[in-house]
Structure formats: C-alpha cells, structure tokens
Write a protein that holds these residues in place. Sequence first.
Motif, PDB file in Angstrom:
ATOM      1  N   GLU A  30     -19.909 -55.891 105.611  1.00 30.35           N
ATOM      2  CA  GLU A  30     -18.729 -55.106 105.995  1.00 30.35           C
ATOM      3  C   GLU A  30     -18.929 -53.618 105.740  1.00 30.35           C
ATOM      4  O   GLU A  30     -19.587 -53.224 104.775  1.00 30.35           O
ATOM      5  CB  GLU A  30     -17.510 -55.584 105.184  1.00 30.35           C
ATOM      6  CG  GLU A  30     -17.031 -56.982 105.535  1.00 30.35           C
ATOM      7  CD  GLU A  30     -16.487 -57.079 106.954  1.00 30.35           C
ATOM      8  OE1 GLU A  30     -15.832 -56.128 107.415  1.00 30.35           O
ATOM      9  OE2 GLU A  30     -16.733 -58.120 107.602  1.00 30.35           O
ATOM     10  N   ASN A  31     -18.291 -52.803 106.601  1.00 25.12           N
ATOM     11  CA  ASN A  31     -18.360 -51.342 106.458  1.00 25.12           C
ATOM     12  C   ASN A  31     -17.337 -50.891 105.404  1.00 25.12           C
ATOM     13  O   ASN A  31     -16.394 -50.171 105.706  1.00 25.12           O
ATOM     14  CB  ASN A  31     -18.046 -50.702 107.814  1.00 25.12           C
ATOM     15  CG  ASN A  31     -18.329 -49.219 107.827  1.00 25.12           C
ATOM     16  OD1 ASN A  31     -19.293 -48.754 107.209  1.00 25.12           O
ATOM     17  ND2 ASN A  31     -17.493 -48.451 108.530  1.00 25.12           N
ATOM     18  N   ASP A  32     -17.546 -51.358 104.178  1.00 24.03           N
ATOM     19  CA  ASP A  32     -16.640 -50.977 103.083  1.00 24.03           C
ATOM     20  C   ASP A  32     -17.485 -50.852 101.817  1.00 24.03           C
ATOM     21  O   ASP A  32     -18.712 -50.721 101.899  1.00 24.03           O
ATOM     22  CB  ASP A  32     -15.493 -51.999 102.948  1.00 24.03           C
ATOM     23  CG  ASP A  32     -15.999 -53.416 102.679  1.00 24.03           C
ATOM     24  OD1 ASP A  32     -17.176 -53.578 102.275  1.00 24.03           O
ATOM     25  OD2 ASP A  32     -15.222 -54.374 102.867  1.00 24.03           O
ATOM     26  N   THR A  56     -18.619 -52.955  99.984  1.00 26.54           N
ATOM     27  CA  THR A  56     -19.682 -53.973  99.901  1.00 26.54           C
ATOM     28  C   THR A  56     -21.010 -53.377 100.350  1.00 26.54           C
ATOM     29  O   THR A  56     -22.037 -53.533  99.677  1.00 26.54           O
ATOM     30  CB  THR A  56     -19.353 -55.176 100.828  1.00 26.54           C
ATOM     31  OG1 THR A  56     -17.966 -55.432 100.780  1.00 26.54           O
ATOM     32  CG2 THR A  56     -20.146 -56.392 100.465  1.00 26.54           C
ATOM     33  N   ALA A  57     -20.983 -52.701 101.512  1.00 25.88           N
ATOM     34  CA  ALA A  57     -22.221 -52.098 102.037  1.00 25.88           C
ATOM     35  C   ALA A  57     -22.686 -50.977 101.108  1.00 25.88           C
ATOM     36  O   ALA A  57     -23.876 -50.883 100.766  1.00 25.88           O
ATOM     37  CB  ALA A  57     -21.987 -51.559 103.446  1.00 25.88           C
ATOM     38  N   LYS A  58     -21.751 -50.154 100.701  1.00 25.52           N
ATOM     39  CA  LYS A  58     -22.117 -49.013  99.845  1.00 25.52           C
ATOM     40  C   LYS A  58     -22.773 -49.492  98.549  1.00 25.52           C
ATOM     41  O   LYS A  58     -23.843 -49.015  98.169  1.00 25.52           O
ATOM     42  CB  LYS A  58     -20.858 -48.189  99.527  1.00 25.52           C
ATOM     43  CG  LYS A  58     -21.173 -46.902  98.803  1.00 25.52           C
ATOM     44  CD  LYS A  58     -19.928 -46.158  98.368  1.00 25.52           C
ATOM     45  CE  LYS A  58     -19.369 -46.779  97.112  1.00 25.52           C
ATOM     46  NZ  LYS A  58     -18.219 -46.068  96.561  1.00 25.52           N
ATOM     47  N   THR A  68     -30.548 -50.992 109.020  1.00 25.13           N
ATOM     48  CA  THR A  68     -29.230 -51.205 109.599  1.00 25.13           C
ATOM     49  C   THR A  68     -29.350 -51.082 111.126  1.00 25.13           C
ATOM     50  O   THR A  68     -30.454 -51.049 111.681  1.00 25.13           O
ATOM     51  CB  THR A  68     -28.180 -50.236 109.007  1.00 25.13           C
ATOM     52  OG1 THR A  68     -26.890 -50.576 109.527  1.00 25.13           O
ATOM     53  CG2 THR A  68     -28.480 -48.787 109.322  1.00 25.13           C
ATOM     54  N   TYR A 110     -24.222 -53.135 113.851  1.00 23.75           N
ATOM     55  CA  TYR A 110     -23.729 -53.733 112.598  1.00 23.75           C
ATOM     56  C   TYR A 110     -22.401 -53.092 112.172  1.00 23.75           C
ATOM     57  O   TYR A 110     -21.674 -53.649 111.348  1.00 23.75           O
ATOM     58  CB  TYR A 110     -24.741 -53.617 111.447  1.00 23.75           C
ATOM     59  CG  TYR A 110     -26.078 -54.293 111.686  1.00 23.75           C
ATOM     60  CD1 TYR A 110     -26.276 -55.135 112.780  1.00 23.75           C
ATOM     61  CD2 TYR A 110     -27.150 -54.100 110.815  1.00 23.75           C
ATOM     62  CE1 TYR A 110     -27.504 -55.735 112.996  1.00 23.75           C
ATOM     63  CE2 TYR A 110     -28.373 -54.710 111.031  1.00 23.75           C
ATOM     64  CZ  TYR A 110     -28.546 -55.514 112.125  1.00 23.75           C
ATOM     65  OH  TYR A 110     -29.773 -56.102 112.345  1.00 23.75           O
ATOM     66  N   ASN A 146     -21.768 -50.700 110.261  1.00 19.63           N
ATOM     67  CA  ASN A 146     -21.623 -50.336 108.839  1.00 19.63           C
ATOM     68  C   ASN A 146     -22.411 -49.082 108.452  1.00 19.63           C
ATOM     69  O   ASN A 146     -22.656 -48.833 107.264  1.00 19.63           O
ATOM     70  CB  ASN A 146     -22.029 -51.520 107.937  1.00 19.63           C
ATOM     71  CG  ASN A 146     -23.462 -51.990 108.189  1.00 19.63           C
ATOM     72  OD1 ASN A 146     -24.270 -51.268 108.766  1.00 19.63           O
ATOM     73  ND2 ASN A 146     -23.770 -53.193 107.750  1.00 19.63           N
ATOM     74  N   GLU A 147     -22.794 -48.286 109.468  1.00 20.68           N
ATOM     75  CA  GLU A 147     -23.654 -47.143 109.151  1.00 20.68           C
ATOM     76  C   GLU A 147     -22.967 -46.131 108.220  1.00 20.68           C
ATOM     77  O   GLU A 147     -23.644 -45.499 107.392  1.00 20.68           O
ATOM     78  CB  GLU A 147     -24.137 -46.462 110.433  1.00 20.68           C
ATOM     79  CG  GLU A 147     -25.153 -47.320 111.197  1.00 20.68           C
ATOM     80  CD  GLU A 147     -25.512 -46.759 112.562  1.00 20.68           C
ATOM     81  OE1 GLU A 147     -26.705 -46.636 112.875  1.00 20.68           O
ATOM     82  OE2 GLU A 147     -24.573 -46.447 113.336  1.00 20.68           O
ATOM     83  N   MET A 152     -20.820 -46.644 105.678  1.00 20.75           N
ATOM     84  CA  MET A 152     -20.858 -47.029 104.261  1.00 20.75           C
ATOM     85  C   MET A 152     -22.297 -47.233 103.769  1.00 20.75           C
ATOM     86  O   MET A 152     -22.579 -47.013 102.593  1.00 20.75           O
ATOM     87  CB  MET A 152     -19.993 -48.269 104.029  1.00 20.75           C
ATOM     88  CG  MET A 152     -18.516 -48.005 104.260  1.00 20.75           C
ATOM     89  SD  MET A 152     -17.868 -46.556 103.354  1.00 20.75           S
ATOM     90  CE  MET A 152     -17.445 -47.278 101.785  1.00 20.75           C
ATOM     91  N   VAL A 153     -23.189 -47.613 104.670  1.00 19.23           N
ATOM     92  CA  VAL A 153     -24.611 -47.651 104.296  1.00 19.23           C
ATOM     93  C   VAL A 153     -25.055 -46.227 103.927  1.00 19.23           C
ATOM     94  O   VAL A 153     -25.737 -46.005 102.922  1.00 19.23           O
ATOM     95  CB  VAL A 153     -25.462 -48.222 105.460  1.00 19.23           C
ATOM     96  CG1 VAL A 153     -26.953 -47.955 105.252  1.00 19.23           C
ATOM     97  CG2 VAL A 153     -25.203 -49.722 105.600  1.00 19.23           C
TER      98      VAL A 153
END
Length: 279
Positions: free
Chosen positions: A24-26, A28-30, A46, A50, A52-53, A55-56
């Motif tokens: 998830e882009n939240d 969790t990814a960070k 990534t 996906y 989620n870029e 938060m990655v």
Amino acid sequence: MEYKTLNGKNNAMPVLGLGVFRVENDDTAKEAVKHAIISGYRSIDTAAIYGNEEMVGLGIKEGLEATGISRDELFITSKLWMDSYGREHVEKGYQASLDKLGLDYLDLYLIHWPGLDESLMIETWKGMEDLYRADKVKHIGVSNFNIEHLEALKAQTSIKPEINQVEFQPYLTQASLRDYLKKEGIQMESWSPLMNGDILKNDIVNAIAKEHGKSPAQIVIRWNIENDVVVIPKSITPSRIEENIDVFDFALTPEEIEQISSLNEDKRMGPDPLEFTGE
Ligand code: NDP
C-alpha cells in the motif's frame, strides 16, 4: 552486499533488493523501504502501476537520513506502464515516476511488459534509448520479454537492454531464456522469487534449509544468486526483510542447486508475456 556490473554506466547493481509489489502507498511502504535500507539493502524495485512510488520515495529519504549513506549508494528501479507506451510518452512516464519518488534520476528503468503490439514495443524501446542517450537514467532494461521480443529489439533498435526482469522460481527455471540472456550479455532478474510464499512449503527446500540451519526463504534466495540471477524478494515484515538479506554467509552445493532446479515444471504463477494486455 554483492554486485553485478551492468553494460551501462559504472554503477553496479546489487544482486539482491527489496520488491514492493502489492504494498500500500502508506506508512507500510515507507517503513518497509526504510527498514530495508537500515538493514543493508541497497536496491529497491517499484513500478508506476504499483501506485506506491510516493511512499517508497519517502522510505528512501528516511532510509538515507537514518543511515547517513548517499543517494548514489542506492540502486532504484521503476517501470514504465502500458498507458505510457510509444516513443513520445516515455519521458513523461519517467518524469512522473521521478516526481512521485522525489528523485532526480533512476538507476534502472524497465518497460514493464512487452504487450501484444510489436511496433509499439519497438517505439517504446526507442523512447527508453532517448532517455539513456540524454543521460537521464543510468540503466535501461525490459521486463517479461521472451527471446522473440528481444530478437525484435535487436533487429530494429540500437541499444541492448541491460536487464530482463522475468518470473523465475524453482517451478519455472526458464533454461532457454537464461541461456539466451547469458549469450547476449543481458542480466536476468527474477520476480516473485518466493512464489508469494508457496515454495517455502516444499519438502526439498525445507530439507536443504535444515542442513544449512537457514530458512526456506534464504535457501531459495541463495539459489537465485548462485544461478547468477538478481533477486528482489518482497516483504513488509521487519524480521523477514532482515532474514531475506542474511544470505551471504553460506553457499549451496552444486547438488543442492540441481535438486532445487529439478523442481522445474515450466509452471507460471503470473501471466504469459505472449498474452498479457495489462488488463
Ligand atoms: P515474492 O515471491 O517475493 O513473495 C512475497 C511474499 O512472501 C509476501 O507474502 C511476503 O510476506 C512473503 N515472504 C517474504 N519473505 C518471507 C520469508 N522470509 N518467510 C516467509 N514468507 C516471506 O512475491 P512478489 O510477487 O512480491 O515478487 C517480488 C517482487 O518482484 C515484487 O514485489 C516486485 O517488485 C517484483 N515483481 C515484478 C513483476 C513484473 O512483472 N516485473 C511481477 C511481480 C513481481 P510479507 O510481505 O507479509 O512479509
């Protein structure tokens, strides 16, 4: 960490990285990316699709701050999705990924899938060559390309992909593609190396794990590395992120490598590149 030298500019590619598909882009990814960098990972994989870029990218920023290492010690990969195919769209797709990640360059940019339209695939690769020639990206490559896709690129374009990221796991060892990539000097990278966890229940893998005092995941990751394949297992679990990189203090015997390879059934978990339209 061990590295592979690619054909392009002189930053080498870590043999192991963190994958973040279906993360998830939240936070969790960070947190996963940050924890990976603190744990010694230097490569993150990534893709635009996906989602989620952002938060990655934050995880990368916080990982750099926490460790004090510099951006050029990391190897960041993203992938161009099918909605941006065509020579004139590639740069926009690339810039959108950079903006979301908060980076000013990627180490590796891949065409995510070949698609079913060969001329569009060729034009898209020409867009990747444009980025590379303009020094906007360190390395360019492809994902999910078969020999026929690569032969088409070879015949109709001028820069060879440096990487082909494909499904590679004990039930799908892709021997002819591996031989071809080796002959062409294209580095193979494996996705879903753990078969989303399915391979970890296998008896042979478990027996070998017991022999080495390692986990089944570590055995399969090591099998990738010893097959000369760059590997990007995904995890959002801190202890597993640490476990998956703890694979540089042992080696499999040739017999063990062969035992795992002989599980091959040419069985895909993911889509067939000759049929996948992105839907
Ligand atoms: P993996 O084969 O890496 O498996 C991930 C799963 O295994 C997760 O459920 C994870 O759980 C679990 N897991 C991870 N480590 C362990 C461990 N040590 N013990 C037990 N379970 C574990 O799956 P992916 O499909 O995510 O593939 C890896 C990466 O490859 C992707 O994240 C992506 O970057 C890339 N990819 C690229 C594709 C392409 O078309 N180019 C297609 C698919 C993937 P948890 O997270 O809960 O810890």
